[in-house]
Motif scaffolding. Structure first.
Motif, short mmCIF file in Angstrom:
data_model
loop_
_atom_site.label_atom_id
_atom_site.label_comp_id
_atom_site.label_asym_id
_atom_site.label_seq_id
_atom_site.Cartn_x
_atom_site.Cartn_y
_atom_site.Cartn_z
N ALA A 222 -11.81 12.07 11.05
CA ALA A 222 -10.74 11.29 10.44
C ALA A 222 -11.31 10.13 9.62
N GLN A 223 -12.36 9.50 10.12
CA GLN A 223 -12.97 8.39 9.39
C GLN A 223 -13.56 8.88 8.07
N SER A 224 -14.12 10.08 8.09
CA SER A 224 -14.66 10.65 6.85
C SER A 224 -13.56 10.88 5.83
N VAL A 225 -12.39 11.37 6.30
CA VAL A 225 -11.26 11.54 5.40
C VAL A 225 -10.84 10.21 4.81
N LEU A 226 -10.71 9.21 5.66
CA LEU A 226 -10.28 7.89 5.19
C LEU A 226 -11.26 7.33 4.15
N ASP A 227 -12.55 7.44 4.43
CA ASP A 227 -13.56 6.88 3.54
C ASP A 227 -13.56 7.53 2.16
N ASN A 228 -13.04 8.76 2.08
CA ASN A 228 -13.07 9.48 0.81
C ASN A 228 -11.73 9.47 0.07
N LEU A 229 -10.75 8.76 0.61
CA LEU A 229 -9.49 8.62 -0.10
C LEU A 229 -9.66 7.66 -1.28
N LEU A 231 -9.40 4.48 -3.69
CA LEU A 231 -9.30 3.06 -3.41
C LEU A 231 -8.22 2.43 -4.28
N ARG A 232 -7.28 1.74 -3.63
CA ARG A 232 -6.23 1.02 -4.36
C ARG A 232 -6.40 -0.47 -4.09
N LEU A 276 -2.12 -11.68 -7.03
CA LEU A 276 -2.81 -10.52 -6.46
C LEU A 276 -4.31 -10.75 -6.35
N LEU A 277 -4.87 -11.50 -7.32
CA LEU A 277 -6.33 -11.58 -7.43
C LEU A 277 -6.91 -12.89 -6.92
N ARG A 278 -6.11 -13.90 -6.67
CA ARG A 278 -6.65 -15.22 -6.37
C ARG A 278 -7.13 -15.34 -4.92
N MET A 279 -6.60 -14.52 -4.01
CA MET A 279 -6.93 -14.62 -2.60
C MET A 279 -7.87 -13.51 -2.17
N GLU A 280 -8.63 -13.77 -1.11
CA GLU A 280 -9.45 -12.73 -0.50
C GLU A 280 -8.53 -11.65 0.06
N PRO A 281 -8.77 -10.38 -0.29
CA PRO A 281 -7.89 -9.32 0.22
C PRO A 281 -8.08 -9.09 1.70
N ASP A 282 -7.07 -8.54 2.33
CA ASP A 282 -7.17 -8.11 3.73
C ASP A 282 -8.03 -6.84 3.80
N PRO A 283 -8.49 -6.48 5.01
CA PRO A 283 -9.29 -5.25 5.14
C PRO A 283 -8.52 -4.02 4.68
N LEU A 284 -9.26 -3.04 4.20
CA LEU A 284 -8.66 -1.78 3.75
C LEU A 284 -8.28 -0.93 4.95
N VAL A 285 -7.12 -0.29 4.86
CA VAL A 285 -6.64 0.63 5.90
C VAL A 285 -6.08 1.87 5.20
N TRP A 286 -5.66 2.84 6.02
CA TRP A 286 -4.96 3.98 5.43
C TRP A 286 -3.64 3.52 4.86
N SER A 287 -3.32 4.01 3.67
CA SER A 287 -2.08 3.64 2.98
C SER A 287 -1.33 4.91 2.58
N HIS A 288 -0.06 4.95 2.88
CA HIS A 288 0.78 6.06 2.42
C HIS A 288 0.85 6.07 0.90
N GLY A 289 1.01 4.90 0.30
CA GLY A 289 0.99 4.78 -1.14
C GLY A 289 2.34 4.78 -1.82
N ASP A 290 3.35 5.33 -1.18
CA ASP A 290 4.71 5.35 -1.75
C ASP A 290 5.72 5.28 -0.61
N LEU A 291 5.53 4.32 0.28
CA LEU A 291 6.32 4.25 1.50
C LEU A 291 7.63 3.49 1.26
N SER A 312 0.33 10.14 -2.89
CA SER A 312 -0.28 8.87 -3.32
C SER A 312 -1.11 8.21 -2.23
N THR A 313 -1.41 8.94 -1.15
CA THR A 313 -2.14 8.33 -0.04
C THR A 313 -3.51 7.83 -0.50
N ALA A 314 -3.95 6.72 0.10
CA ALA A 314 -5.16 6.05 -0.39
C ALA A 314 -5.66 5.08 0.66
N ARG A 315 -6.68 4.30 0.30
CA ARG A 315 -7.11 3.14 1.07
C ARG A 315 -6.61 1.89 0.35
#
Length: 400
Positions: A222-229, A231-232, A276-291, A312-315
């Motif tokens: 599962a981690q391999s799948v996530l790592d290869n989604l 990046l958004r 969107l760009l001024r703050m440090e982003p939160d950690p990346l997680v699995w994202s549905h992308g169109d929820l 549209s699923t992504a990180r």
């Protein structure tokens, strides 16, 4: 989330803390309409309905800019006829698109098997058939979505969600199994014959499952799948936002009566991109992308919630999906499609999920603004005025 009451209490406290922590760049003076001022006299290129050459009136449900400025593709429906159809609007002239869509050769055959319930002309369509849903793409367009579904079978194997099975696939068509039960959107409609307690349990059920999925650990596969989604990142989000803004401006550049809209849009886009760009982003997680609430099904039993559409699923940051759900809820409220009480119930569960997933308040609000800006870019009547007014309200609240 030990109980509904605890979730409500904790999320309200979180919201108060978040409001104190929000960041913003002040909007330029006069850039937005003042909150409370009705700007619905700003013109829209899309009417509420249009008549075809036979005199049949079609209600316009969705619209997308076409390649040529002043031209749009539409999803339309007419009372008394099941399903939806597609249309073209070119400089005010409406034409119905035949089901022999040249961009989707498989559409006519699929449409003969059921009811066409979603249609982005020349790009994508969904047909509801007996016991299944048929998703139609342009030639070759089904390959990546089918791969995403296979990846979700690996990534979402913890059992937090029920996902459709692929019954058949080709390069143009994917046939999915149906998941029994209403969507959260259907449960939230004012005419829905469900009680408030049932509605609250449904949203809590989704919130628990969402937190469990994103906070859980993944095995190697599962981690391999996530790592290869895909990046958004916030940079990707800002770039896509500006592309859409520039497309809107290209369609409306030669219309003097839209100068106020153009100025308001540029100002809003500058502020959204900055936040969107001024703050440090939160950690990346699995994202549905169109929820949003139409993508979530609540079975009438102990079966896990259903989750649809992984194209549209992504990180991404957890804030992105949650803000998307929340903005749709507020849009339902402002359009009188959901009661205030039910909005508060669902909104509270979104915030509770955000708190448990340690979403930074500023990131949630930055993505919320981005979704409101996306709504402003819709050519449908009233969307621009509503979304720009909401962004103005939010900006003023942050300045106070």
């Amino acid at each position: 989330m030990e109980s509904q009451s605890m979730a409500v209490h904790s999320s309200v406290g979180a919201r108060e803390a978040w409001n104190a922590a929000l960041h913003s760049v002040p909007a330029p003076a006069g850039a937005y309409p003042e909150p409370g001022i009705d700007s619905r006299d700003w013109p829209s290129p899309i009417p509420a309905s249009a008549d075809d050459e036979t005199g049949t009136s079609w209600l316009i449900q969705r619209a997308w800019p076409d390649e040529t400025p002043g031209a749009f593709v539409l999803e339309v429906l007419t009372p008394g006829q099941p399903g939806v159809r597609g249309g073209h609007l070119r400089n005010g002239h409406f034409d119905l698109i035949p089901l022999d869509d040249p961009g989707m050769p498989a559409l006519r055959g699929a449409a003969q098997q059921g009811e066409l319930i979603s249609y982005w002309p020349h790009r994508q369509a969904v047909v509801r058939a007996e016991g299944c849903y048929i998703k139609v793409f342009e030639p070759g367009g089904a390959v990546v979505p089918a791969e995403r579904c296979a990846q979700m079978d690996v990534l979402l194997d913890a059992g937090n969600f029920t996902t459709p099975r692929i019954l058949h696939e080709s390069s143009q068509v994917i046939v999915f199994s149906a998941i029994a039960g209403p969507t959260l959107n259907e449960l939230g409609r004012e005419e829905a014959a469900v009680g408030d307690e049932t509605f609250a349990r449904a949203w809590e059920k989704w919130s628990r499952a969402w937190v469990s999925e994103l906070a859980g650990s993944y095995g190697p596969a599962a981690q391999s799948v996530l790592d290869n989604l895909p990046l958004r990142s916030p940079e990707w989000e800002a770039t896509k936002m500006w592309r859409r803004v520039n497309d809107w401006l290209r369609h409306n550049v030669n219309l003097p009566e839209l100068s106020s809209q153009r100025d308001a849009l540029r100002a809003a886009a500058e502020q959204v991109a900055t936040n969107l760009l001024r703050m440090e982003p939160d950690p990346l997680v699995w994202s549905h992308g169109d929820l949003y609430d139409k993508q979530i099904i609540i079975p009438d039993s102990d079966i896990p919630p259903g989750l649809l559409d992984f194209d549209s699923t992504a990180r991404s940051e957890a804030a992105r999906d949650l803000a998307g759900v929340d903005v749709r809820l507020e849009l339902h409220l402002r359009n009188n499609r959901m009661t205030a009480a039910r909005y508060r119930t669902a909104h509270t569960q979104v915030l509770a999920a955000a708190e448990e997933l340690h979403v930074t308040p500023g990131r949630f609000d930055a993505y919320s603004d981005a979704f409101w800006l996306r709504l402003a870019l819709s050519p449908l009547p009233g969307r621009f005025s509503l979304a720009i007014a909401v962004l103005a309200e939010r900006a003023q609240e942050l300045r106070q």
